[in-house]
Design a protein around this motif. Structure first.
Motif, short mmCIF file in Angstrom:
data_model
loop_
_atom_site.label_atom_id
_atom_site.label_comp_id
_atom_site.label_asym_id
_atom_site.label_seq_id
_atom_site.Cartn_x
_atom_site.Cartn_y
_atom_site.Cartn_z
N ALA A 112 20.93 -2.80 39.37
CA ALA A 112 21.56 -3.09 40.64
C ALA A 112 22.13 -4.50 40.56
N ASP A 113 23.46 -4.61 40.64
CA ASP A 113 24.09 -5.90 40.37
C ASP A 113 25.14 -6.28 41.42
N SER A 114 25.02 -5.73 42.62
CA SER A 114 26.03 -6.02 43.64
C SER A 114 25.62 -7.24 44.46
N PRO A 115 26.60 -8.03 44.90
CA PRO A 115 26.27 -9.18 45.75
C PRO A 115 25.76 -8.72 47.11
N PHE A 116 24.99 -9.55 47.78
CA PHE A 116 24.46 -9.17 49.08
C PHE A 116 24.15 -10.41 49.90
N THR A 117 24.05 -10.22 51.19
CA THR A 117 23.69 -11.30 52.10
C THR A 117 22.36 -11.01 52.80
N GLU A 118 21.96 -9.73 52.87
CA GLU A 118 20.72 -9.36 53.53
C GLU A 118 19.92 -8.44 52.61
N ALA A 119 18.60 -8.53 52.71
CA ALA A 119 17.72 -7.74 51.86
C ALA A 119 17.96 -6.24 52.05
N GLU A 120 18.15 -5.82 53.30
CA GLU A 120 18.36 -4.39 53.57
C GLU A 120 19.64 -3.90 52.91
N GLN A 121 20.67 -4.73 52.95
CA GLN A 121 21.94 -4.37 52.31
C GLN A 121 21.75 -4.17 50.81
N TYR A 122 21.00 -5.07 50.19
CA TYR A 122 20.78 -4.96 48.75
C TYR A 122 19.91 -3.75 48.42
N ALA A 123 18.93 -3.47 49.25
CA ALA A 123 18.08 -2.30 49.02
C ALA A 123 18.90 -1.02 49.08
N ASN A 124 19.83 -0.95 50.00
CA ASN A 124 20.70 0.23 50.09
C ASN A 124 21.55 0.38 48.83
N GLN A 125 22.02 -0.75 48.30
CA GLN A 125 22.79 -0.70 47.05
C GLN A 125 21.90 -0.26 45.89
N ALA A 126 20.64 -0.70 45.92
CA ALA A 126 19.70 -0.30 44.87
C ALA A 126 19.39 1.19 44.93
N VAL A 127 19.39 1.77 46.14
CA VAL A 127 19.19 3.21 46.29
C VAL A 127 20.31 3.96 45.57
#
Length: 448
Positions: A61-76
């Motif tokens: 998972a290597d996408s930029p993010f500003t919030e933990a929930e946003q990054y978790a969704n990308q990790a999904v």
């Protein structure tokens, strides 16, 4: 792919394999800096896409993010993509052969209930995948490499939640030059024995040179890239004389080919090498030349020409500052700040204005310094909040605090209120702990 690149990727592959074979290990901290990161990232991408055979499953998972929930969704999304690549390797049931032993074809359920958060969803799906297919792969490696982390607190929140499910089957991987690992180490409360650190650095320039040497077509542009790469390599090896020679050769080719951007890059490399040699007058000469070239480029020729000019200005300002020529340095820092502001590069605009305050203070131009400091604070408010306490703001605060007695009381109060908002109510304790440099006097004279 060059033989040297293949060799280094094999070394990384062995390091990752050895890590997964140690039952007590939970986190792999891959230390890779600058261009070496690119090699490490290519390796991880190949492993994640099964272009390198592996008994492990890597979720990258290597996408930029500003919030933990946003990054978790990308990790999904990354986890489901990893499962799709894993499917052909698993004995998933075939309706045409119902009697053959098989495993269910896992269909990720993205919404378990209305209250499920992105982090909870990622944890649940990870556990489901591991439970169903854990016997058919050795380890599930969750490798997180966000290129942009807008908030260290959000990063720690995300990683802390994910780390709660770490087992011998589920591991966590990080590249520490891009992620704030230090606070994470404290929050996770894991023993040092569970963390494996692998250093991968100092190899990229050799690999880049190897790639250039293997190109079928050798021409002046290849030679330029070779000389420039050698310049950076010699700089990293603290061999400035060799770096100067290589950068001069790169500049000569760029001039012969009339490549303006390449000229600016080579001149910037010369500037940096001269600074390392403390030859600040020559550094000014090179960066003035770079500025002159950058100003002849149009945005139609090069969309990033404003960035070239801004960096040339800030390099010139730094060389002038190191030469104790604070008056022209202040002017160059202002020009850089205005260009960075036009590009909405607020952090660099702030840093340029902060240094201008330092120059003007040394020149005893306190009113101008105060005004420039106020402009710097305006720029700070445009940057992410987590950078306020981790940057150089306390140094600006110390400088401004020294000259504030010369300002009206209401402006002093406004300044104090801003510092309290930016650094917290205890901001004076932070600034009191800073020793401002005792700058030498202004050096008169000019560079031709």
């Amino acid at each position: 792919m060059s033989q040297l690149m293949q060799q280094k990727i094999s070394e990384l592959d062995m390091a990752l394999t050895e890590f997964t074979m140690q039952p007590e290990k939970r986190i792999l901290l891959l230390h890779a800096t600058d261009n070496d990161f690119k090699v490490a990232y290519q390796f991880l991408s190949m492993r994640a896409a099964y272009k390198i055979e592996s008994v492990d499953v890597i979720v990258l998972a290597d996408s930029p993010f500003t919030e933990a929930e946003q990054y978790a969704n990308q990790a999904v999304v990354a986890l489901c993509q990893a499962y799709d690549r894993l499917k052909p390797l698993l004995p998933i049931g075939d309706p045409e052969f119902p009697d053959e032993p098989s495993l269910p074809d896992w269909q990720p359920e993205f919404i378990a209930d209305d209250g499920e958060t992105g982090i909870a969803r990622f944890n649940r799906l990870t556990q489901e995948l591991t439970h169903l297919y854990g016997d058919y792969f050795d380890k599930l490696m969750l490798f997180f490499i966000p290129p942009t982390v807008a908030s260290a607190d959000e990063w720690v929140l995300c990683m802390t939640a994910l780390a709660e499910q770490l087992t011998n089957k589920i591991r966590l991987g990080l590249i520490d030059n891009l992620t704030p690992f230090s606070p994470l180490r404290q929050v996770l409360d894991l023993p040092d024995s569970s963390i494996e650190q692998v250093c991968f650095q100092g190899q990229s320039y050799d690999m880049m040179l190897g790639v250039l040497d293997e190109l079928a077509q050798q021409d002046e542009l290849v030679d330029y890239r070779r000389y420039l790469t050698q310049t950076f390599q010699y700089q990293s090896q603290q061999a400035p004389e060799k770096a100067l020679q290589a950068a001069q050769s790169a500049l000569q080719i760029a001039q012969q080919q009339q490549l303006k951007e390449a000229q600016v890059v080579a001149l910037t490399a010369l500037y940096a090498t001269c600074v390392s040699l403390q030859d600040y007058e020559q550094a000014q000469q090179h960066t003035r030349q770079a500025l002159s070239v950058a100003q002849t480029v149009t945005t139609e020729e090069l969309p990033a020409r404003d960035q070239l000019e801004a960096m040339a200005y800030i390099n010139l300002a730094t060389a002038e500052f190191l030469s104790c020529r604070y008056d022209p340095s202040a002017a160059s820092y202002l020009a850089a700040a205005q260009l960075f502001q036009h590009q909405e590069n607020w952090m660099m605009s702030y840093e340029s204005l902060r240094m201008r305050v330092l120059c003007l203070t040394r020149l005893k131009q306190y009113d101008k310094a105060w005004e420039s400091g106020a402009d710097a604070l305006v720029a700070v408010y445009q940057t992410p909040e987590d950078l306020w306490q981790s940057g150089t703001l306390a140094y600006l605060g110390k400088n401004m605090q020294q000259i504030s007695p010369r300002q009206p009381k209401d402006e002093q109060q406004i300044f104090s209120a801003h510092m309290a908002e930016l650094l917290g109510e205890q901001w004076q304790q932070l600034t009191d702990a800073i020793d401002m440099p005792d700058l030498p006097p202004q050096q008169e004279g000019s560079i031709a």
